[in-house]
Design an enzyme around this catalytic site. Structure first.
Site, PDB file in Angstrom:
ATOM      1  N   ILE A  66       0.884  -1.162   0.000  1.00  0.00           N
ATOM      2  CA  ILE A  66       0.000   0.000   0.000  1.00  0.00           C
ATOM      3  C   ILE A  66       0.922   1.212   0.000  1.00  0.00           C
ATOM      4  O   ILE A  66       1.855   1.294   0.795  1.00  0.00           O
ATOM      5  CB  ILE A  66      -0.946   0.003   1.226  1.00  0.00           C
ATOM      6  CG1 ILE A  66      -1.889   1.230   1.193  1.00  0.00           C
ATOM      7  CG2 ILE A  66      -0.195  -0.069   2.538  1.00  0.00           C
ATOM      8  CD1 ILE A  66      -2.963   1.196   2.288  1.00  0.00           C
ATOM      9  N   SER A  67       0.717   2.106  -0.926  1.00  0.00           N
ATOM     10  CA  SER A  67       1.640   3.225  -1.115  1.00  0.00           C
ATOM     11  C   SER A  67       1.660   4.157   0.086  1.00  0.00           C
ATOM     12  O   SER A  67       0.698   4.250   0.847  1.00  0.00           O
ATOM     13  CB  SER A  67       1.266   4.030  -2.367  1.00  0.00           C
ATOM     14  OG  SER A  67       1.506   3.297  -3.528  1.00  0.00           O
TER      15      SER A  67
END
EC number: 2.1.1.77
Length: 218
Positions: A66-67
């Site tokens: 997840i960025s």
């Protein structure tokens, strides 16, 4: 069954996160509001819940992440989303970025090549909040020609080059935001389709993304 709760503490940590990315240069108030409205801890394994609002990436399985919230906000700000625009996202991952786009009232079409991640997202109850969000299992390099043209295209993985088929699926006047480069560092690009076959390219900061891979993985 996991219970999805958003406590006052988590809301407070989210507000601190928004303040931190504001200080890092994100100025679009609608983007900041979207980050503030979405419980990021919902998109992570419960083992990460206590640190979900640190401004960094976390693993989500299948070698994906997840960025970092700053990165999500940065790409979203460059896209200049307007309500009801059709947006193609390459790389659903946890669906956090897709939900940020949907929170901005875009019509979001998001592709994931990892079958396990795609199946997990389908079971995610939070996505029911966004009827303007559609999920597809497929090859990001191919895009979604059936649903083209798109106002905006967002690529959330490191591309070795700009995929030609994605350029073809943009509307004239449309924009693509994509990190392009080698395995370690990529340059964020914004490409505007001036006319059929004619594009303008802007270069922004360096980032580090997981690689954009071709094909589908069962």
């Amino acid at each position: 069954m996991r219970r999805y709760e958003d406590s006052y503490k988590q809301k407070g940590l989210r507000k601190q996160l928004v303040d931190s990315i504001l200080q890092k240069g994100i100025t679009d108030q609608s983007v900041l509001a979207a980050i503030n409205n979405i419980p990021r801890h919902y998109f992570l394994d419960t083992a990460f819940e206590s640190i979900a609002y640190e401004d960094r990436a976390f693993p989500i399985g299948e070698g994906q992440t997840i960025s970092q919230p700053y990165t999500v906000a940065y790409q979203t700000q460059l896209l200049e989303i307007k309500p009801f625009e059709k947006v193609l996202e390459i790389g659903t991952g946890s669906a956090y970025q897709a939900c940020v786009l949907a929170e901005l009232k875009a019509m979001v079409f998001t592709i994931e090549r990892q079958k396990r991640l795609f199946d997990l997202v389908k079971l995610f109850p939070f996505k029911a909040k966004y009827p303007n969000l559609r999920f597809f299992y497929g090859d990001g390099y191919e895009g979604l020609p059936t649903y083209a043209p798109f106002d905006k295209v967002l690529v959330t993985a490191a591309a070795p080059m700009i995929p030609e088929k994605l350029l073809q699926q943009m509307k004239v006047g449309g924009k693509m935001v994509i990190p392009v480069g080698g395995q370690e560092v990529q340059r964020m690009l914004r490409i505007t389709k001036v006319s059929e076959g004619d594009f303008e390219q802007e270069m922004f900061d360096n980032f580090s993304f997981v690689p954009m891979l071709a094909g589908k993985k069962a």
